[in-house]
Design an enzyme around this catalytic site. Sequence first.
Site, short mmCIF file in Angstrom:
data_model
loop_
_atom_site.label_atom_id
_atom_site.label_comp_id
_atom_site.label_asym_id
_atom_site.label_seq_id
_atom_site.Cartn_x
_atom_site.Cartn_y
_atom_site.Cartn_z
N SER A 7 0.84 -1.19 0.00
CA SER A 7 0.00 0.00 0.00
C SER A 7 0.87 1.25 0.00
CB SER A 7 -0.91 0.03 1.23
OG SER A 7 -1.72 1.19 1.22
N ASN A 9 -0.85 4.10 0.74
CA ASN A 9 -1.77 4.95 1.48
C ASN A 9 -1.42 4.90 2.97
OD1 ASN A 9 -4.06 5.83 3.01
ND2 ASN A 9 -5.38 5.47 1.24
N LYS A 12 -4.22 3.99 5.35
CA LYS A 12 -4.56 2.56 5.34
C LYS A 12 -3.51 1.75 6.10
CE LYS A 12 -8.39 2.42 3.19
NZ LYS A 12 -9.60 1.99 3.87
N ASP A 62 -6.67 -1.89 -1.80
CA ASP A 62 -7.26 -1.02 -2.81
C ASP A 62 -8.60 -0.57 -2.27
OD1 ASP A 62 -7.13 0.35 -5.28
OD2 ASP A 62 -8.63 -1.02 -6.09
N SER A 63 -8.83 0.70 -2.29
CA SER A 63 -10.08 1.23 -1.78
C SER A 63 -10.46 2.48 -2.56
CB SER A 63 -9.95 1.56 -0.29
OG SER A 63 -8.94 2.52 -0.09
#
Length: 91
Positions: A7, A9, A12, A62-63
């Site tokens: 990730s 992010n 996250k 993944d969002s």
Amino acid sequence: MDIILASQNQGKIIEFESALKPHTLIAKDIEVAEVGLSFHENALLKARACATDKPGIYIGDDSGIMIDCINGMPGIHSKRWKGSLNANDAI
């Protein structure tokens, strides 16, 4: 056994670290083309991209956001979507 999260992010990463305590999470900042047709497919691409032959748990993140009144958009394209609204538009 290592737990590896693919990730970029930071938010996250913090969420996963909190959820997985007391286990240690290793975050991998990798660049993967998000060509999947769903959040699930894109997360799987990321997990596979960071997976090695070393035993471990590999997680891909993944969002995005899905808005009902515009048919679930931007969905998997959230990161790249700017829409037609600007800062002065009322929502």
